[in-house]
Design an enzyme around this catalytic site. Structure first.
Site, PDB file in Angstrom:
ATOM      1  N   ASP A  75       0.832  -1.202   0.000  1.00 35.30           N
ATOM      2  CA  ASP A  75       0.000   0.000   0.000  1.00 35.30           C
ATOM      3  C   ASP A  75       0.870   1.256   0.000  1.00 35.30           C
ATOM      4  OD1 ASP A  75      -2.209   1.704   0.198  1.00 35.30           O
ATOM      5  OD2 ASP A  75      -2.188   1.636   2.379  1.00 35.30           O
TER       6      ASP A  75
ATOM      7  N   ASP B  29       2.921   1.356  -3.643  1.00 33.50           N
ATOM      8  CA  ASP B  29       2.214   1.872  -4.824  1.00 33.50           C
ATOM      9  C   ASP B  29       2.142   3.396  -4.813  1.00 33.50           C
ATOM     10  OD1 ASP B  29       0.216   2.403  -2.979  1.00 33.50           O
ATOM     11  OD2 ASP B  29      -1.232   0.997  -3.806  1.00 33.50           O
ATOM     12  N   GLY B  30       2.037   3.978  -3.619  1.00 35.99           N
ATOM     13  CA  GLY B  30       2.046   5.436  -3.515  1.00 35.99           C
ATOM     14  C   GLY B  30       3.373   6.028  -3.948  1.00 35.99           C
TER      15      GLY B  30
ATOM     16  N   ARG C 207       4.039   8.612  -7.238  1.00 37.06           N
ATOM     17  CA  ARG C 207       4.743   9.905  -7.191  1.00 37.06           C
ATOM     18  C   ARG C 207       5.998   9.871  -8.054  1.00 37.06           C
ATOM     19  NH1 ARG C 207       3.050   9.040  -1.895  1.00 37.06           N
ATOM     20  NH2 ARG C 207       5.067   8.125  -1.325  1.00 37.06           N
TER      21      ARG C 207
ATOM     22  N   ASP D 282      -7.868  -1.118   0.912  1.00 41.26           N
ATOM     23  CA  ASP D 282      -7.543  -0.917   2.330  1.00 41.26           C
ATOM     24  C   ASP D 282      -8.735  -1.212   3.225  1.00 41.26           C
ATOM     25  OD1 ASP D 282      -5.015  -0.143   1.640  1.00 41.26           O
ATOM     26  OD2 ASP D 282      -5.384   2.010   1.858  1.00 41.26           O
TER      27      ASP D 282
END
Length: 215
Positions: free
Chosen positions: A45, A48-49, A53, A70
């Site tokens: 989780d 992937d963020g 970016r 989530d």
């Protein structure tokens, strides 16, 4: 530029869903494997963020996919814990709070024309600003919640168990386990307070929207 569905962070999101399916499929037969797979999904989780970016591949679809994954994975784990522990209602209340708080936040953000539910610059609550504005603090609270739930899952037995009895038992474990348990308990508590504040703030925003458009 690839189609949105094939963005790297979204592909990671698909893998998270598959991992969660496998994890919950073996949750009764292999608790250790479940805990490992669930935690891997949780770590992804954050990964992937970072990719979103790094490669400028943030998308509305990805944000929704991320949040739904989530919420569903946490909801399933809480539902599972409600079957192992008494009172199981505690975990069902936490499940309801988690979903309601985030749904209100998402919808109020949509009404306000914001591109992200994490945009809380205009809120007056300092804890909500700290939670979404300072990434390490948010990470601590989120990790604490998931790790605490995993610990409770690993310490649960096959029959209905008193939640308080298990917590007391964990406090009699090794100093390292006690330290992790207490630390996660603190982060968990802060996140639940944040959820309540978020739900109330978002509900107020919805009411304000109604008042403006009823005139």
């Amino acid at each position: 530029m690839p189609p949105v569905y094939l963005y790297i962070p979204n592909i990671i999101g698909y893998f998270r869903i598959i991992i969660n399916f496998i994890a919950f499929a073996v949750c009764y037969s292999n608790k250790a494997l479940f805990a490992i797979l669930y935690f891997i999904s949780f770590v992804l989780d954050g990964v992937d963020g970072w990719f979103a970016r790094k490669f400028n591949q943030a998308s509305t679809f990805g944000a929704v996919l991320d949040m739904v994954t989530d919420r569903v994975s946490t909801a399933c784990l809480l539902a599972l814990l409600s079957q192992f522990y008494r009172p199981g209602l505690v975990f069902l209340i936490l499940l309801g709070l988690d979903i309601t708080s985030h749904w209100f936040q998402m919808y109020s953000s949509f009404l306000s024309g914001k591109t992200s539910h994490k945009d809380v610059k205009h809120t007056g609550n300092w804890l909500l600003k700290l939670y979404y504005g300072y990434r390490p603090f948010m990470a601590f609270c989120c990790v604490s919640c998931e790790v605490l739930y995993i610990i409770l899952f690993l310490f649960a037995d096959d029959k209905s168990t008193s939640l308080l009895s298990v917590c007391r038992g964990i406090l009699n474990q090794s100093p390292l386990i006690v330290l992790v348990f207490v630390s996660t308990l603190i982060g968990w508590a802060v996140k639940q307070v944040t959820n309540i504040i978020q739900m109330k703030t978002a509900a107020d925003a919805c009411v304000v929207y109604d008042l403006k458009h009823s005139k």
